[in-house]
Design an enzyme around this catalytic site. Sequence first.
Site, short mmCIF file in Angstrom:
data_model
loop_
_atom_site.label_atom_id
_atom_site.label_comp_id
_atom_site.label_asym_id
_atom_site.label_seq_id
_atom_site.Cartn_x
_atom_site.Cartn_y
_atom_site.Cartn_z
N ASP A 209 0.86 -1.21 0.00
CA ASP A 209 0.00 0.00 0.00
C ASP A 209 0.88 1.24 0.00
OD1 ASP A 209 0.37 0.95 3.05
OD2 ASP A 209 0.30 -1.23 2.98
N ASP A 211 0.52 3.63 2.29
CA ASP A 211 0.24 4.19 3.61
C ASP A 211 -0.92 5.19 3.47
OD1 ASP A 211 0.89 3.98 6.34
OD2 ASP A 211 1.88 5.92 6.26
N1 ADE Z 1 1.18 1.29 5.78
C1 ADE Z 1 1.64 0.43 6.67
N2 ADE Z 1 2.06 0.86 7.87
C2 ADE Z 1 2.55 -0.04 8.78
N3 ADE Z 1 2.60 -1.35 8.57
C3 ADE Z 1 2.17 -1.82 7.41
N4 ADE Z 1 2.12 -3.06 6.92
C4 ADE Z 1 1.60 -3.00 5.68
N5 ADE Z 1 1.32 -1.72 5.34
C5 ADE Z 1 1.67 -0.96 6.40
#
Ligand code: ADE
Length: 291
Positions: A209, A211
């Site tokens: 992703d 974030d």
């Molecule tokens: N954006 C994110 N922040 C923290 N841990 C994660 N694991 C997967 N995506 C994450």
Amino acid sequence: MTKAIVGVIGGSGVYELPGLEDIREERVATPWGEPSDALRFGRVGATEAVFLPRHGRGHVLSPSGINYRANIDALKRAGVTDIVSVSACGSFKEELYPGLFVLIDQFVDRTFSRQSSFFGNGCVAHVSMAHPIAPALQARIALAAEAEDIPCLTGGTYVCMEGPQFSSLAESRTYKAAGYDVIGMTAMPEAKLAREAEISYATIAMVTDYDCWHPDHDDVDVASVIKIVQANAGNAARLLARLLRDFPAEHELCPVGSDCALDNALLTAQAARDPDLMKKLEAIMQRVGNS
Ligand SMILES: Nc1ncnc2[nH]cnc12
Ligand SMILES: CSC[C@H]1O[C@H](OP(=O)(O)O)[C@H](O)[C@@H]1O
């Protein structure tokens, strides 16, 4: 010669190691408490491997609740020489897109509620974390990815947050501005403890992703992370299978000192060491002994 035994720590969505054969499960007791799950011993081709799901089967352990010391101590007792850690991560760079594997080379530790050392009062040690990743192990992972035609980038900084909540927009923008590449909640203190245990360590970060900083992408949530992990499970399985199948029988000495991290790290005079702590450190200090 030290025989290579590869430990694979599976992260979110990775609760088994496809291709592991002749499997034997064992609950390994440690002086630090219970590991996340029973260790799964087996082999891929001629390579001995040990699998441990970091969050336990059924994903019962939160990042702050994982007993990282027990996990690393148990892998040490199992004879593991090299740990490959698999982690789902958020990305701070446009070009680090969901599905890409990033072979991490640096960490920033922002955790604050974890036991991050085997050492302490009664036996003080300071190991180097300047170069936390074992380059030869990382290079083998890169080769395996290339051989399997799996998108994979070598190099990147992983910032480890405490969690379990994801970052605020201000935090996400701060990490991005700092130049960090990816974010997760579990590589620390895992990498530090592996170094104290003199086990070579490398992280495969699967980008899942953006974030919450990216204007054109939804903010991260669990469903989107797991969807990407599952969509890329085949790549992860092929990468690990190739890595393990092609792994050398003999453990390669680590040029950044993973195998001898405790040389010149111990400060406490032998006569002043706490016998109870020394007993707990039996596996971790097996090479150097109480000298
Ligand atoms: N954006 C994110 N922040 C923290 N841990 C994660 N694991 C997967 N995506 C994450
Ligand atoms: C499922 S989203 C957050 C969760 O995923 C990552 O886990 P892991 O590093 O074990 O793959 C992240 O660190 C969080 O624990």
